[in-house]
Design an enzyme around this catalytic site. Sequence first.
Site, PDB file in Angstrom:
ATOM      1  CG  ASP A  45      -1.965   0.934   1.207  1.00  0.00           C
ATOM      2  OD1 ASP A  45      -2.535   1.230   0.288  1.00  0.00           O
ATOM      3  OD2 ASP A  45      -1.926   1.877   2.148  1.00  0.00           O
ATOM      4  CG  HIS A 101      -5.907  -2.286   0.363  1.00  0.00           C
ATOM      5  ND1 HIS A 101      -5.021  -1.528  -0.599  1.00  0.00           N
ATOM      6  CD2 HIS A 101      -5.533  -1.834   1.502  1.00  0.00           C
ATOM      7  CE1 HIS A 101      -4.183  -0.976  -0.035  1.00  0.00           C
ATOM      8  NE2 HIS A 101      -4.688  -1.177   1.190  1.00  0.00           N
TER       9      HIS A 101
HETATM   10  O1  LIG Z   1      -4.775   5.013  -0.169  1.00  0.00           O
HETATM   11  C1  LIG Z   1      -4.507   3.958   0.113  1.00  0.00           C
HETATM   12  N1  LIG Z   1      -4.809   3.157   1.030  1.00  0.00           N
HETATM   13  C2  LIG Z   1      -6.076   3.130   1.747  1.00  0.00           C
HETATM   14  C3  LIG Z   1      -7.136   2.908   1.110  1.00  0.00           C
HETATM   15  C4  LIG Z   1      -7.032   1.020   1.200  1.00  0.00           C
HETATM   16  C5  LIG Z   1      -8.142   0.372   0.767  1.00  0.00           C
HETATM   17  C6  LIG Z   1      -8.353   0.298  -0.532  1.00  0.00           C
HETATM   18  C7  LIG Z   1      -9.469  -0.449  -1.134  1.00  0.00           C
HETATM   19  C8  LIG Z   1     -10.335  -0.829  -0.236  1.00  0.00           C
HETATM   20  C9  LIG Z   1     -10.062  -0.645   1.117  1.00  0.00           C
HETATM   21  C10 LIG Z   1      -9.152  -0.182   1.569  1.00  0.00           C
HETATM   22  N2  LIG Z   1      -3.219   3.635  -0.701  1.00  0.00           N
HETATM   23  C11 LIG Z   1      -2.753   4.589  -1.774  1.00  0.00           C
HETATM   24  C12 LIG Z   1      -1.131   4.113  -1.764  1.00  0.00           C
HETATM   25  C13 LIG Z   1      -0.305   4.906  -2.752  1.00  0.00           C
HETATM   26  C14 LIG Z   1      -1.136   4.903  -4.020  1.00  0.00           C
HETATM   27  O2  LIG Z   1      -0.564   6.165  -4.826  1.00  0.00           O
HETATM   28  C15 LIG Z   1       0.857   5.675  -5.209  1.00  0.00           C
HETATM   29  C16 LIG Z   1       0.464   5.791  -6.706  1.00  0.00           C
HETATM   30  C17 LIG Z   1       0.206   6.908  -7.594  1.00  0.00           C
HETATM   31  F1  LIG Z   1       0.267   8.010  -6.850  1.00  0.00           F
HETATM   32  C18 LIG Z   1       0.060   7.026  -8.991  1.00  0.00           C
HETATM   33  C19 LIG Z   1      -0.102   5.572  -9.353  1.00  0.00           C
HETATM   34  C20 LIG Z   1      -0.056   4.642  -8.666  1.00  0.00           C
HETATM   35  C21 LIG Z   1       0.196   4.554  -7.499  1.00  0.00           C
HETATM   36  F2  LIG Z   1       0.385   3.364  -6.796  1.00  0.00           F
HETATM   37  C22 LIG Z   1      -2.432   5.435  -3.936  1.00  0.00           C
HETATM   38  C23 LIG Z   1      -3.293   4.432  -2.975  1.00  0.00           C
END
Ligand SMILES: O=C(NCCCc1ccccc1)N[C@H]1CC[C@H](OCc2c(F)cccc2F)CC1
Length: 336
Positions: free
Chosen positions: A117, A313
Site C-alpha cells: 500500500d 486490498h
Molecule cells: O490510499 C491507500 N490506501 C488506503 C485505502 C485502502 C483500501 C483500498 C480499497 C479498499 C479498502 C481499503 N493507498 C494509496 C497508496 C499509494 C497510491 O499512490 C501511489 C500511486 C500513485 F500516486 C500513482 C500511480 C500508482 C500509484 F500506486 C494510492 C493509494
Amino acid sequence: MTEKLVPNDPRVKYESTSIRGYKYAYIRGEPTTDAAPKGTIVLVHGFPDLSFGWRHQIPFLMSRGYRVIVPDMLGYGRSDAPADLEEYTFKKLSGDINELARKFVGPDGQIILGGHDWGGAVVWRAAMWYPELVKAVFSVCTPYHHPTQGEFHSLQTIIDAGRMQNFAYQLQFMGTEVEERCQGREKVKQFLNSMHGGFGPQREVGFRTEQGIIFENISKLNKSALLSEEELGHYADQYCLHPAPELHGPLNYYRTRKPNYDDDRVLAEKGVKIEMPALFITALRDTALPPRMSEGMEQYCPQLTRGEVDASHWALTQTGDDVNRQIGDWLSKLES
Ligand SMILES: O=C(NCCCc1ccccc1)N[C@H]1CC[C@H](OCc2c(F)cccc2F)CC1
C-alpha cells in the site's frame, strides 16, 4: 510453525530507536533456522495499518533464514507522529528507512525491502534514493509509478477531469473531516473496521473508493471478516497511543502530493530507474489499486517479476500464504 503473529507475540522483539530525532518503534524477528542469517528484510506498512499488518509474513521470513525489521511508520502506533506534514514525504521516509536499516547492516550492507500500500509507494522511492542499500525490492498492491516530468496537477483537477476515479476517496482523506469525526477509541475502531470492509445489516458499507468514508454507516457495521476482535482491538489500542485527532499523523501520507512531486523531479532529471531485482504482486480485487495501474512497469523495472493474488486490498492477511509463497519463490531465485 510459521503461524501469524498475535499481539505482543513472544517470538519477536519490540524495540525502538531514534531516527532524525523521531522515535521509531519496530518489530525485530530473528531467523528461526540454525544456519547463518541470509540477510535482513525491512517491511513497510501502509494506511491504515501498523507493523502488525505484516503478521503473516514475519514468521514465514524468519523461517526462511532472514532477520526481519518492521517499523511502525512515522505517524503510527509506538512511533512518533510529528504534526508537520513535510516530515512525511517519500524522500524523508526513505532516509528514515536507510538510517534504520544501517543500524543492522552497517554502512556498506544491503537489505531486501518490501512494502504494502503506501509502504509500497515508499519502497519504490527508497530504492531510487538509496539504490546502494537496496539489494532487491518488492511491493504488494502498489505498482511502481515513474516520477512525472510534466507539470503538477492537483488530485482535484485529475478527478474532475474524470481520471483516476479510484483515487477519489483521497480528496476526503486530504482534508480534516476524517480526523475530526473519528476520534476516541470507539470511532477509531469503527473507522478501521470500515476500511477493512465491514458491512451492515442491509449490506451498507463504511468506505467506498469513489466516495471515501460514509460516516452515517460506520457505527452500524458488523465486524469485518478480515480481522478477529482481538486484532481489531489491538489496532485501535495502538492508534489511540496518539492524542486526538489520532488519525492526523496517518492521514498526512495523503497531504504530501506536492512536496513528493517536487522531490520526484530530481529523480526524473537523474533518469533513475529500479535497476535491482523487483517483485510486484497485484491484488486482483483491490479497488484503490486495480491491476490496470501496473501497466508499463517493465520499462522502468528491467528485472521485474510479477505475481498476483485473488485478494482485496488487504492481501497480506487475506491471502497471506499465497503472498508468502510468491515472495519465497522470488527470494530463492535471489539466493541462487
Ligand atoms: O490510499 C491507500 N490506501 C488506503 C485505502 C485502502 C483500501 C483500498 C480499497 C479498499 C479498502 C481499503 N493507498 C494509496 C497508496 C499509494 C497510491 O499512490 C501511489 C500511486 C500513485 F500516486 C500513482 C500511480 C500508482 C500509484 F500506486 C494510492 C493509494
